[in-house]
Design a protein around this motif. Structure first.
Motif, PDB file in Angstrom:
ATOM      1  N   GLU A   5       0.927  -1.257   0.058  1.00 35.00           N
ATOM      2  CA  GLU A   5       0.067   0.025  -0.124  1.00 35.00           C
ATOM      3  C   GLU A   5       0.721   1.328  -0.100  1.00 35.00           C
ATOM      4  OE1 GLU A   5      -3.458  -0.214  -0.446  1.00 35.00           O
ATOM      5  OE2 GLU A   5      -3.007  -2.332  -0.651  1.00 35.00           O
ATOM      6  N   THR A   6       2.175   1.045   0.009  1.00 29.88           N
ATOM      7  CA  THR A   6       3.044   2.351   0.026  1.00 29.88           C
ATOM      8  C   THR A   6       3.043   3.150  -1.133  1.00 29.88           C
ATOM      9  OG1 THR A   6       5.025   1.104  -0.351  1.00 29.88           O
ATOM     10  CG2 THR A   6       4.682   1.422   1.926  1.00 29.88           C
ATOM     11  N   PHE A   7       2.986   4.323  -1.170  1.00 29.89           N
ATOM     12  CA  PHE A   7       3.303   5.202  -2.243  1.00 29.89           C
ATOM     13  C   PHE A   7       3.922   6.504  -2.005  1.00 29.89           C
ATOM     14  CE2 PHE A   7      -0.628   5.942   0.078  1.00 29.89           C
ATOM     15  CZ  PHE A   7      -0.602   7.428   0.281  1.00 29.89           C
ATOM     16  N   ARG A   8       4.479   7.081  -3.081  1.00 32.72           N
ATOM     17  CA  ARG A   8       5.217   8.528  -2.513  1.00 32.72           C
ATOM     18  C   ARG A   8       4.211   9.787  -2.488  1.00 32.72           C
ATOM     19  NH1 ARG A   8       6.202  12.821  -5.969  1.00 32.72           N
ATOM     20  NH2 ARG A   8       8.041  14.263  -4.737  1.00 32.72           N
ATOM     21  N   LEU A   9       4.304  10.450  -1.474  1.00 28.70           N
ATOM     22  CA  LEU A   9       3.446  11.381  -1.143  1.00 28.70           C
ATOM     23  C   LEU A   9       3.721  12.841  -1.983  1.00 28.70           C
ATOM     24  CD1 LEU A   9       2.856  11.039   2.655  1.00 28.70           C
ATOM     25  CD2 LEU A   9       0.953  10.747   1.294  1.00 28.70           C
ATOM     26  N   ALA A  10       2.924  13.377  -2.374  1.00 30.70           N
ATOM     27  CA  ALA A  10       3.325  14.881  -3.093  1.00 30.70           C
ATOM     28  C   ALA A  10       3.792  15.795  -1.720  1.00 30.70           C
ATOM     29  CB  ALA A  10       2.118  15.525  -3.662  1.00 30.70           C
ATOM     30  N   PRO A  11       4.680  16.743  -2.169  1.00 28.25           N
ATOM     31  CA  PRO A  11       5.161  17.540  -1.117  1.00 28.25           C
ATOM     32  C   PRO A  11       4.008  18.505  -0.625  1.00 28.25           C
ATOM     33  CG  PRO A  11       6.586  17.820  -3.125  1.00 28.25           C
ATOM     34  CD  PRO A  11       5.172  16.817  -3.353  1.00 28.25           C
ATOM     35  N   GLY A  12       3.936  18.348   0.831  1.00 26.50           N
ATOM     36  CA  GLY A  12       3.010  19.137   1.484  1.00 26.50           C
ATOM     37  C   GLY A  12       3.046  20.554   2.157  1.00 26.50           C
ATOM     38  N   GLY A  13       4.149  21.206   1.648  1.00 28.07           N
ATOM     39  CA  GLY A  13       4.544  22.392   2.213  1.00 28.07           C
ATOM     40  C   GLY A  13       4.438  22.331   3.884  1.00 28.07           C
ATOM     41  N   GLU A  14       3.790  23.473   4.699  1.00 23.62           N
ATOM     42  CA  GLU A  14       3.690  23.591   6.090  1.00 23.62           C
ATOM     43  C   GLU A  14       2.978  22.344   6.673  1.00 23.62           C
ATOM     44  OE1 GLU A  14       0.362  25.986   7.717  1.00 23.62           O
ATOM     45  OE2 GLU A  14       1.474  27.127   6.021  1.00 23.62           O
ATOM     46  N   HIS A  15       2.247  21.682   6.029  1.00 23.61           N
ATOM     47  CA  HIS A  15       1.512  20.277   6.383  1.00 23.61           C
ATOM     48  C   HIS A  15       1.995  19.025   5.871  1.00 23.61           C
ATOM     49  CE1 HIS A  15      -1.576  23.241   7.712  1.00 23.61           C
ATOM     50  NE2 HIS A  15      -1.685  23.808   6.407  1.00 23.61           N
ATOM     51  N   ASP A  16       3.519  19.182   5.582  1.00 24.76           N
ATOM     52  CA  ASP A  16       4.109  18.031   5.193  1.00 24.76           C
ATOM     53  C   ASP A  16       4.107  16.982   6.168  1.00 24.76           C
ATOM     54  OD1 ASP A  16       5.770  16.272   3.697  1.00 24.76           O
ATOM     55  OD2 ASP A  16       7.605  17.609   3.554  1.00 24.76           O
ATOM     56  N   ALA A  17       3.470  15.761   5.783  1.00 27.45           N
ATOM     57  CA  ALA A  17       3.406  14.679   6.641  1.00 27.45           C
ATOM     58  C   ALA A  17       4.269  13.561   6.113  1.00 27.45           C
ATOM     59  CB  ALA A  17       2.108  13.962   6.714  1.00 27.45           C
ATOM     60  N   GLY A  18       5.672  13.720   5.526  1.00 23.42           N
ATOM     61  CA  GLY A  18       6.513  12.817   4.997  1.00 23.42           C
ATOM     62  C   GLY A  18       6.517  12.443   3.566  1.00 23.42           C
ATOM     63  N   ASP A  19       7.299  11.737   3.051  1.00 22.75           N
ATOM     64  CA  ASP A  19       7.639  11.577   1.799  1.00 22.75           C
ATOM     65  C   ASP A  19       6.984  10.074   1.178  1.00 22.75           C
ATOM     66  OD1 ASP A  19       9.227  13.785   1.636  1.00 22.75           O
ATOM     67  OD2 ASP A  19      10.931  12.509   2.264  1.00 22.75           O
ATOM     68  N   ILE A  20       6.620   9.320   2.196  1.00 28.39           N
ATOM     69  CA  ILE A  20       5.954   8.002   1.791  1.00 28.39           C
ATOM     70  C   ILE A  20       4.728   7.817   2.497  1.00 28.39           C
ATOM     71  CG2 ILE A  20       6.336   5.304   1.720  1.00 28.39           C
ATOM     72  CD1 ILE A  20       8.508   7.097  -0.055  1.00 28.39           C
ATOM     73  N   GLY A  21       3.656   7.251   1.914  1.00 28.79           N
ATOM     74  CA  GLY A  21       2.450   7.116   2.542  1.00 28.79           C
ATOM     75  C   GLY A  21       2.028   5.764   2.342  1.00 28.79           C
ATOM     76  N   GLY A  22       1.122   5.230   3.168  1.00 26.31           N
ATOM     77  CA  GLY A  22       0.463   3.938   3.180  1.00 26.31           C
ATOM     78  C   GLY A  22       0.751   2.784   4.234  1.00 26.31           C
ATOM     79  N   ILE A  23       1.603   3.331   5.190  1.00 22.37           N
ATOM     80  CA  ILE A  23       2.041   2.354   6.290  1.00 22.37           C
ATOM     81  C   ILE A  23       1.503   3.095   7.611  1.00 22.37           C
ATOM     82  CG2 ILE A  23       3.600   1.491   7.553  1.00 22.37           C
ATOM     83  CD1 ILE A  23       5.297   1.133   4.908  1.00 22.37           C
ATOM     84  N   VAL A  24       0.530   2.541   8.226  1.00 24.57           N
ATOM     85  CA  VAL A  24       0.142   2.965   9.225  1.00 24.57           C
ATOM     86  C   VAL A  24       0.881   3.163  10.476  1.00 24.57           C
ATOM     87  CG1 VAL A  24      -1.827   3.015  11.159  1.00 24.57           C
ATOM     88  CG2 VAL A  24      -2.423   2.400   8.879  1.00 24.57           C
TER      89      VAL A  24
END
Length: 95
Positions: free
Chosen positions: A28-47
């Motif tokens: 389920e992992t994927f690269r996250l889009a850059p989030g500016g001040e709300h940046d939650a990291g670079d990789i998503g999908g792992i709780v």
């Protein structure tokens, strides 16, 4: 591709880390889009994990770990993980 070579190199590293995690069974992992001040990291999908991927000529462990911790706080998850590229090495050999 970005006109900024450093940004492009960082994006390639983030994509490589996401692919490595997918190939390792974290499908389920994927690269996250850059989030500016709300940046939650670079990789998503792992709780419960926020990933901060770094591909730089000079690595700073303390800075990268602090950034990963900050991303975990913004994402409201338990763990921040810094994934740093080892020069001239495969993704699996990163730090």
């Amino acid at each position: 591709m970005s006109s900024n070579p450093n940004k492009a190199r960082g994006t390639r590293w983030e994509v490589a880390v996401a692919k490595y995690l997918n190939d390792a069974g974290f499908t389920e992992t994927f690269r996250l889009a850059p989030g500016g001040e709300h940046d939650a990291g670079d990789i998503g999908g792992i709780v419960d994990f926020a990933f901060e991927c770094r591909e730089r000529a000079k690595l700073s462990l303390s800075e990268n770990v602090a950034d990963a911790r900050d991303r975990a706080l913004k994402k409201n998850c338990k763990y921040g993980v810094a994934v740093m590229k080892k020069r001239n090495s495969a993704t699996a050999d990163g730090y």
